[in-house]
Design a protein around this motif. Structure first.
Motif, PDB file in Angstrom:
ATOM      1  N   LYS A 155       0.948  -1.291   0.023  1.00  0.00           N
ATOM      2  CA  LYS A 155      -0.042   0.128  -0.063  1.00  0.00           C
ATOM      3  C   LYS A 155       0.781   1.167  -0.022  1.00  0.00           C
ATOM      4  N   GLU A 156       1.909   1.229   0.705  1.00  0.00           N
ATOM      5  CA  GLU A 156       2.702   2.493   0.772  1.00  0.00           C
ATOM      6  C   GLU A 156       3.508   2.468  -0.335  1.00  0.00           C
ATOM      7  N   GLU A 157       3.825   1.822  -1.267  1.00  0.00           N
ATOM      8  CA  GLU A 157       4.773   1.656  -2.553  1.00  0.00           C
ATOM      9  C   GLU A 157       3.982   1.768  -3.714  1.00  0.00           C
ATOM     10  N   GLU A 158       3.794   3.114  -4.385  1.00  0.00           N
ATOM     11  CA  GLU A 158       2.868   3.228  -5.468  1.00  0.00           C
ATOM     12  C   GLU A 158       3.390   2.570  -6.723  1.00  0.00           C
ATOM     13  N   MET A 159       4.671   2.475  -6.749  1.00  0.00           N
ATOM     14  CA  MET A 159       5.297   1.504  -7.805  1.00  0.00           C
ATOM     15  C   MET A 159       4.794   0.163  -8.022  1.00  0.00           C
ATOM     16  N   ASN A 186      -4.443   3.465  -8.617  1.00  0.00           N
ATOM     17  CA  ASN A 186      -4.169   3.630  -7.193  1.00  0.00           C
ATOM     18  C   ASN A 186      -4.354   2.086  -6.464  1.00  0.00           C
ATOM     19  N   HIS A 187      -4.296   2.175  -5.291  1.00  0.00           N
ATOM     20  CA  HIS A 187      -4.039   0.737  -4.533  1.00  0.00           C
ATOM     21  C   HIS A 187      -5.522   0.057  -4.831  1.00  0.00           C
ATOM     22  N   ASP A 188      -6.300   0.795  -4.499  1.00  0.00           N
ATOM     23  CA  ASP A 188      -7.922   0.125  -5.012  1.00  0.00           C
ATOM     24  C   ASP A 188      -7.854  -0.579  -6.365  1.00  0.00           C
TER      25      ASP A 188
END
Length: 138
Positions: free
Chosen positions: A50-54, A117-119
């Motif tokens: 979740k904390e790593e957008e890549m 995004n994460h979702d």
């Protein structure tokens, strides 16, 4: 008359040989190695942080690649993944979800600066997992 018989026998022999070659090289009914696919799938899921957008884009690209690999291994015909997906479209329990996930992958690969995004990544992973399940890979 003898020449005609020899010709017909030759055509028959060639036809039988071609049928044999096609039957042997055809991959229909291939059973996928579930353990291999499940192991790889778990590796992909664990990459989503979740904390790593890549990681969002990476898991989508990797999951899409795994689904394509499964279709190739099954012998699904098509020059592109889209063509292969169309060939097995009736097997997807949620065709729209799998197609949406693949289109998301295409946007990542072809649209400069496209962000996920994460979702979206979680939904795409769920769709790819179901697609792999529908093919018997996981």
């Amino acid at each position: 008359m003898t020449e005609l018989v020899i010709f017909l026998v030759a055509v028959l022999v060639v036809g039988v040989l071609l049928f044999g070659v096609v039957s042997v090289t055809r991959k229909k009914g291939v059973v996928l190695d579930k353990e291999k696919y499940q192991t790889r799938w778990l590796e992909i899921e664990q990459q989503l942080k979740k904390e790593e957008e890549m990681s969002y884009t990476l898991v989508i690209l990797e999951a899409d690649k795994l689904l394509d690999h499964a279709m190739n291994e099954m012998g699904v015909l098509g020059k592109t993944m889209g063509e292969r997906m169309k060939a097995v479209n009736s097997r997807w329990s949620s065709a729209n979800s799998v197609w949406h996930a693949h289109k998301l992958r295409n946007k990542i690969a072809h649209e400069h600066g496209f962000k996920v995004n994460h979702d979206q990544a979680k939904r795409a992973l769920a769709a790819f997992r179901q697609g792999l399940k529908d093919l018997g890979a996981v």
